[in-house]
Structures are given as structure tokens and as C-alpha cells.
Design a protein around this motif. Structure first.
Motif, PDB file in Angstrom:
ATOM      1  N   ILE A  27      16.709   2.951 -16.240  1.00  0.00           N
ATOM      2  CA  ILE A  27      15.479   3.299 -16.960  1.00  0.00           C
ATOM      3  C   ILE A  27      15.378   2.370 -18.167  1.00  0.00           C
ATOM      4  O   ILE A  27      16.314   2.282 -18.977  1.00  0.00           O
ATOM      5  N   HIS A  28      14.262   1.692 -18.277  1.00  0.00           N
ATOM      6  CA  HIS A  28      14.088   0.699 -19.336  1.00  0.00           C
ATOM      7  C   HIS A  28      13.726   1.352 -20.664  1.00  0.00           C
ATOM      8  O   HIS A  28      13.529   2.565 -20.765  1.00  0.00           O
ATOM      9  N   GLY A  29      13.623   0.523 -21.686  1.00  0.00           N
ATOM     10  CA  GLY A  29      13.257   0.988 -23.018  1.00  0.00           C
ATOM     11  C   GLY A  29      11.807   0.686 -23.349  1.00  0.00           C
ATOM     12  O   GLY A  29      11.069   0.069 -22.574  1.00  0.00           O
ATOM     13  N   ASN A  72       9.717  15.349 -21.078  1.00  0.00           N
ATOM     14  CA  ASN A  72       9.752  16.213 -19.898  1.00  0.00           C
ATOM     15  C   ASN A  72       9.067  15.545 -18.705  1.00  0.00           C
ATOM     16  O   ASN A  72       9.607  15.520 -17.590  1.00  0.00           O
ATOM     17  N   GLN A  73       7.867  15.010 -18.933  1.00  0.00           N
ATOM     18  CA  GLN A  73       7.140  14.395 -17.827  1.00  0.00           C
ATOM     19  C   GLN A  73       7.845  13.136 -17.335  1.00  0.00           C
ATOM     20  O   GLN A  73       7.924  12.879 -16.126  1.00  0.00           O
ATOM     21  N   GLY A  94      20.235   4.564 -18.898  1.00  0.00           N
ATOM     22  CA  GLY A  94      19.017   4.554 -19.692  1.00  0.00           C
ATOM     23  C   GLY A  94      19.203   3.775 -20.979  1.00  0.00           C
ATOM     24  O   GLY A  94      20.134   4.041 -21.742  1.00  0.00           O
ATOM     25  N   PHE A  95      18.302   2.819 -21.224  1.00  0.00           N
ATOM     26  CA  PHE A  95      18.351   1.994 -22.421  1.00  0.00           C
ATOM     27  C   PHE A  95      17.318   2.459 -23.445  1.00  0.00           C
ATOM     28  O   PHE A  95      16.154   2.689 -23.102  1.00  0.00           O
ATOM     29  N   ILE A 101      15.293   9.929 -22.088  1.00  0.00           N
ATOM     30  CA  ILE A 101      14.690  10.315 -20.812  1.00  0.00           C
ATOM     31  C   ILE A 101      15.783  10.641 -19.798  1.00  0.00           C
ATOM     32  O   ILE A 101      15.690  11.632 -19.063  1.00  0.00           O
ATOM     33  N   ALA A 102      16.854   9.839 -19.776  1.00  0.00           N
ATOM     34  CA  ALA A 102      17.984  10.127 -18.890  1.00  0.00           C
ATOM     35  C   ALA A 102      18.644  11.453 -19.259  1.00  0.00           C
ATOM     36  O   ALA A 102      18.992  12.259 -18.381  1.00  0.00           O
ATOM     37  N   LEU A 103      18.816  11.694 -20.546  1.00  0.00           N
ATOM     38  CA  LEU A 103      19.409  12.952 -20.993  1.00  0.00           C
ATOM     39  C   LEU A 103      18.538  14.141 -20.610  1.00  0.00           C
ATOM     40  O   LEU A 103      19.036  15.188 -20.181  1.00  0.00           O
TER      41      LEU A 103
END
Length: 269
Positions: A27-29, A72-73, A94-95, A101-103
Motif C-alpha cells: 500500500i503506497h503513501g 475505514n473505507q 504499508g508506507f 490503512i494497513a493497521l
């Protein structure tokens, strides 16, 4: 190979899928896209790993709806990709904004399919300062970013990029290319995500993490200070922090060889 995955009726995410073997979902930043991991998707397939890079809604080649930029979304969107691609026993990485978002995915979706979690210069447990958390930007600083996005987004992203890398070896040409990744995002997407970074946090997500987890973090990070990872250790049992002594926020480029070596070590353990 690229895929488009429907995560809502009218929202499709672009997913890059390269190589074969154990999946590693990236997952990008903010405000770039999966292409930020170019030097990882060049490398991982050589070692028997399958690189899966998601362009979050509003970014890169994904659809850019007006709404849905809360954690959440975004976590639900990741689950949509996981379900559609039938992923299991994968590593989730996740960066920066991708960290919270990963958490949130781990907490909200009960770690579905994840065997290990990797946080990369995460914007967590909170991107902004709050009571009993004196690290990161003040909320008024993010308000200033949002104001500048509304008036001169290219200049704002150029200024942001000036804080990103900590190595003098990162070329101006690379920085220009990286700036272009940010310009691929929707203007309102960057604004709404900045609001989420300003207002949301991950404190309640941390206790749900039970898989092996590490955080790679640059000691000279000016965007998500190194102290963030120390605070995460207080909430995530067994979290190991891997310091990058000569890196800013862009540790995946600042210390590219070390980053890839540590990544392969973590994946192989």
C-alpha cells in the motif's frame, strides 16, 4: 500484469501483479501510487515473491470518486482486492499513509489472510500531535497543506517532496519523476486524504496485531518522525523497529540496497 478490481459498484482499483510465489501486498503513501515501489517490484520476483501493488482510490490508475478517503473505507478497499484476488498467507506492507490503512485493515478485518505485517515510515499511531502525543505535525500545519493544495497543488507537492528524501544521492531527475506520481492523483483525493491524516489515528487498532510485525523507519524522517515507531512499540506486542540511519521519509530510495536486503530478510524469516 494489471488488474482492475471493483471495490464498490462504481469504483475500480488498479492492481499491479508481478511474479509468482508468496504474495506481498504493498500500500503506497500520500500522494503517490504503487509505482513508488519500482525498485521493489524489480527485485522481489527474482527471489520467488509475487509483488502486488494497489493504487488506492483516488490515486494512480484507480478510479477517483469524490468520497471514501477515510481509513475505514480505504481498509475496506484493500479487503475488496484481497477477496477478489483470493489472496491468503500474504505479507501486508504499508508506507506512510499506507501504514495506518494497513493497521486499520488488520483491526477491522481481523488480519484476514495476513501472515506478516510490515510498516514503512508509517504515519501512525497518529500523523498529527494530540494530547499525550507530542510528535508529528500540528493540525494547523496540515490545514496549511490543504490550503496550498487548493491554491497551487504542483508547488505544494514540490515543497513536500523537498522534505521527503534524506540522501544527497537522490537525483533531481528522480525527484521530478516522483513529483509526477503525486500529480497523477485526484486533487480532491489528496485533500480528503490529508483531512484523514489530520483527524484520524490508529491507537485503537494496535492491540489487534498478533502476526510478526516490523517497522522500517528513517532516523531523519521529517514527515513521519522516527519517534512514531517507538510509540507503535508501546501498542503492538513484539514490534521490531529497523532503523535506517541515513534516511529521511523516502528510505526505500535513500538506502535502497539496505531496504531491499531488510525486506528480503523479513520475508524469508
Amino acid at each position: 500484469m494489471g488488474h482492475y478490481v471493483a471495490v464498490e459498484e462504481d469504483v475500480h482499483l488498479y492492481v499491479e501483479d508481478i511474479g509468482e510465489g508468496k504474495p506481498v501486498v504493498f500500500i503506497h503513501g500520500w500522494p503517490v501510487n504503487h509505482k513508488m515501489y519500482e525498485y521493489q517490484f524489480n527485485e522481489l520476483p527474482k527471489h520467488g515473491y509475487r509483488f502486488i501493488g494497489i493504487d488506492l482510490r483516488g490515486y494512480g490508475q484507480s478510479d477517483k470518486p469524490w468520497s471514501g478517503y477515510d481509513y475505514n473505507q480505504m481498509a475496506d478497499d484493500v479487503k475488496g482486492v484481497v477477496d477478489a484476488m483470493e489472496l491468503d498467507n500474504f505479507v501486508l506492507a504499508g508506507f506512510s499513509m499506507g501504514g495506518p490503512i494497513a493497521l486499520r485493515y488488520m483491526a477491522r478485518h481481523k488480519q484476514q489472510g495476513v501472515s506478516k505485517l510490515l510498516l514503512l515510515a508509517p504515519a501512525a499511531p497518529s500523523f498529527t500531535q494530540r494530547e499525550n502525543f507530542p510528535y508529528g505535525m500540528e493540525k494547523k500545519d496540515v490545514d496549511g497543506i490543504i490550503d496550498n493544495l487548493n491554491t497551487d497543488r504542483p508547488k505544494m507537492l514540490e515543497d513536500f517532496g523537498g522534505m521527503f528524501f534524506g540522501s544527497d544521492d537522490v537525483s533531481d531527475v528522480f525527484k521530478t519523476w516522483f513529483h509526477g506520481l503525486g500529480m497523477e492523483a485526484g486533487s480532491y483525493s489528496t485533500i480528503h486524504s490529508a483531512e484523514a491524516l489530520r483527524d484520524e489515528d490508529s491507537f485503537e487498532d494496535l492491540s489487534s496485531i498478533t502476526v510478526p510485525v516490523e517497522s522500517f523507519h528513517g532516523k531523519n524522517d521529517q514527515i513521519c518522525p522516527y519517534e512514531f515507531s517507538g510509540e507503535l512499540q508501546k501498542g503492538i506486542n513484539g514490534l521490531k523497529v529497523v532503523p535506517f540511519e541515513n534516511s529521511g521519509h523516502g528510505l526505500f530510495v535513500d538506502e535502497k540496497e539496505k531496504f531491499n536486503q531488510e525486506l528480503l530478510r523479513f520475508l524469508g524469516e
